[in-house]
Design an enzyme around this catalytic site. Structure first.
Site, PDB file in Angstrom:
ATOM      1  CB  ILE A 119       3.944   6.416   1.509  1.00 13.89           C
ATOM      2  CG1 ILE A 119       3.835   7.221   0.222  1.00 13.89           C
ATOM      3  CG2 ILE A 119       3.632   7.280   2.728  1.00 13.89           C
ATOM      4  CD1 ILE A 119       2.428   7.720  -0.075  1.00 13.89           C
ATOM      5  N   GLY A 155       3.128   2.351  -2.149  1.00 18.17           N
ATOM      6  CA  GLY A 155       4.476   2.294  -2.738  1.00 18.17           C
ATOM      7  C   GLY A 155       5.561   2.632  -1.732  1.00 18.17           C
ATOM      8  CE  LYS A 197      -2.370   0.368  -4.160  1.00 17.53           C
ATOM      9  NZ  LYS A 197      -2.193   1.435  -5.164  1.00 17.53           N
ATOM     10  CB  VAL A 215      -0.905   0.065   1.250  1.00 17.50           C
ATOM     11  CG1 VAL A 215      -1.871   1.247   1.163  1.00 17.50           C
ATOM     12  CG2 VAL A 215      -1.671  -1.232   1.451  1.00 17.50           C
ATOM     13  CD  GLU A 234      -0.998  -2.124 -15.055  1.00 15.80           C
ATOM     14  OE1 GLU A 234      -0.522  -2.846 -15.940  1.00 15.80           O
ATOM     15  OE2 GLU A 234      -0.348  -1.712 -14.089  1.00 15.80           O
TER      16      GLU A 234
END
Ligand code: HSE
Length: 431
Positions: A138, A136, A207, A134, A192
């Site tokens: 952080i 990245g 998340k 969750v 994506e």
């Protein structure tokens, strides 16, 4: 205390993040050895793409067979970075069953199967860390589990999908339509090719399920998260939001109202002076409200190779330090608070409604009558853009707090009125 000659890592998945992990383990090896107290060695690396072998200094450690890593007696820590549910979940499970500690960035596996995997890890006395799943780069999960653990957390408001935040920011700042902003995000490699996981809110739902499980000590899964995406938002919603003093964000919200919790992901109007309203582009931010800490906001890069690989390696260091010192792994917190999810129909919110109506006398009266019958009170209304050819007008209504169920029923009835062409958008208002 059993000091080790080295702690050995097996990496499964050499994609963008995996390749960065390889780089960090190589370039920072002296520092990592110092932190751990013994060398932290990349002993094996697997990918289904044979060409990844070239990215390794010692190509002999490469394999296309992930199972060789999961079963190897030489591996202490498996880092799983293949993403997606299957086979990643099986790989994590097998690694644990073979006594390996595991680090993963896999939000889908942790949100869907976390509690079972944590129990399995406890049983086998190994750690399963997932900081990168969750936000990245952080640091979120560590601070929530440790530094904020004494708090009763009442709410989390989070921007945890960079792709949608990028799209909304471009729509807001440049007046782009959704499809143009999405195309731009895809061209830049943020979204994506099949962007539905981001756009429809699945990614954010995984998340927030993970974060809510940690802070509420309750077993919350993706199916408990109500979610809506951003594809209905149009450029004129941003024009009205600005005029009314709001920003539009895709928020992941988790709230505790004892004994219930509500966990949801959907577009939200938030006051433009809120800090979250100023989080632009691919950045993420998570606001946590604790009884002792007050509001705490985590902000940073929610994706990307370097930020994400950095927290993956930090998780590996944490496990390696324990292994080297012969310490047992701290089990995951018990999920001992019963799950009572408040359904979306039972929440209370304010609403923004944009609709196209016939521009003729008495129309507003018909609409306000229906709203009144559902105990929905109007706080303001705007009418603009009369189209003389079609004799239609666009109106925007902001409401006072109302019950979601009443709002849904009222909007269904309003849409059936002959004088209403369509309800173009209905967006909840927070803050
Ligand atoms: N698809 C995610 C996002 C990336 O856009 O934030 C990391 O989870």
């Amino acid at each position: 205390m059993s000091r080790r000659e080295s702690i050995n890592i097996g990496l499964v998945g050499m994609g963008i993040i995996g390749s960065e992990v390889v780089k960090i383990l190589g370039e920072k090896s002296d520092f990592l050895s110092k932190q751990v107290g013994t060398p932290l060695v990349l002993k094996m690396a697997a990918d289904i793409d044979e060409s990844k072998r070239e990215a390794l200094g010692d190509s002999s450690i490469f394999t296309t067979d992930a199972r060789a890593i999961l079963e190897s007696p030489d591996i202490d820590i498996v880092i799983e970075l293949i993403g997606g549910e299957i086979p990643a979940k099986d790989y994590i499970q097998q690694a644990i069953q073979h006594g390996k500690h595991v680090v993963t960035a896999n939000k889908e596996v942790i949100s869907k199967h976390g509690p079972e995997l944590f129990s399995l890890a406890n049983e086998h006395k190994v750690g399963l860390l997932y900081e990168a799943s969750v936000g990245g780069g952080i640091p979120l999960i560590g601070p929530l589990k440790r530094n904020l653990q004494i708090n009763n957390i009442s709410a989390i408001y989070a921007i945890i999908n960079g792709t949608t935040n990028y799209i909304l920011t471009r729509m807001e700042k440049e007046g782009l339509e959704f499809s143009t902003a999405l195309k731009e995000a895809q061209d830049l490699g943020y979204a994506e090719a099949d962007p539905s996981s981001d756009i429809e809110g699945f990614d954010a739902a995984y998340k927030i399920a993970i974060l809510a499980t940690i802070v509420f000590h309750t077993d919350i899964r993706p199916e408990d998260v109500y979610h809506e995406g951003i594809s209905r938002i149009a450029s004129q919603d941003f024009r009205y939001a600005k005029e009314l003093g709001y920003a539009i964000k895709l928020l992941a919200i988790a709230k505790r109202e004892v004994p219930t919790v509500q966990v949801r992901v959907h577009p939200v109007f938030i006051p433009d002076d809120m800090l979250l309203a100023k989080v632009d582009g691919v950045f993420n931010a998570v606001q946590v409200e604790g009884d002792l800490s007050g509001k705490v906001i985590f902000y940073g890069r929610g994706a990307g190779a370097e930020p994400t690989a950095n927290v993956v390696v930090a998780d590996a260091i944490h496990l390696a330090q324990n292994i080297n010192l012969g310490l047992s792994v701290k089990p995951e917190l018990p999920l001992d608070v019963p799950k009572i999810i408040k359904p979306i129909e039972e929440i209370e919110s304010r609403y923004y409604i944009r609709m196209t109506i016939a521009d003729q006398p008495g129309v507003l009266a018909q609409i306000t009558k229906i709203l009144g019958q559902h105990s929905i009170s109007i706080s303001s209304a705007i009418q603009k853009e009369t189209d003389r050819t079609s004799q239609s007008a666009e109106i925007v209504i902001m409401t006072h707090p109302a019950q979601e169920q009443e709002m849904q029923q009222a909007s269904g009835q309003i849409e059936k009125l002959d004088v209403v062409k369509e309800i173009s958008n209905l967006i909840r208002v927070e803050g």
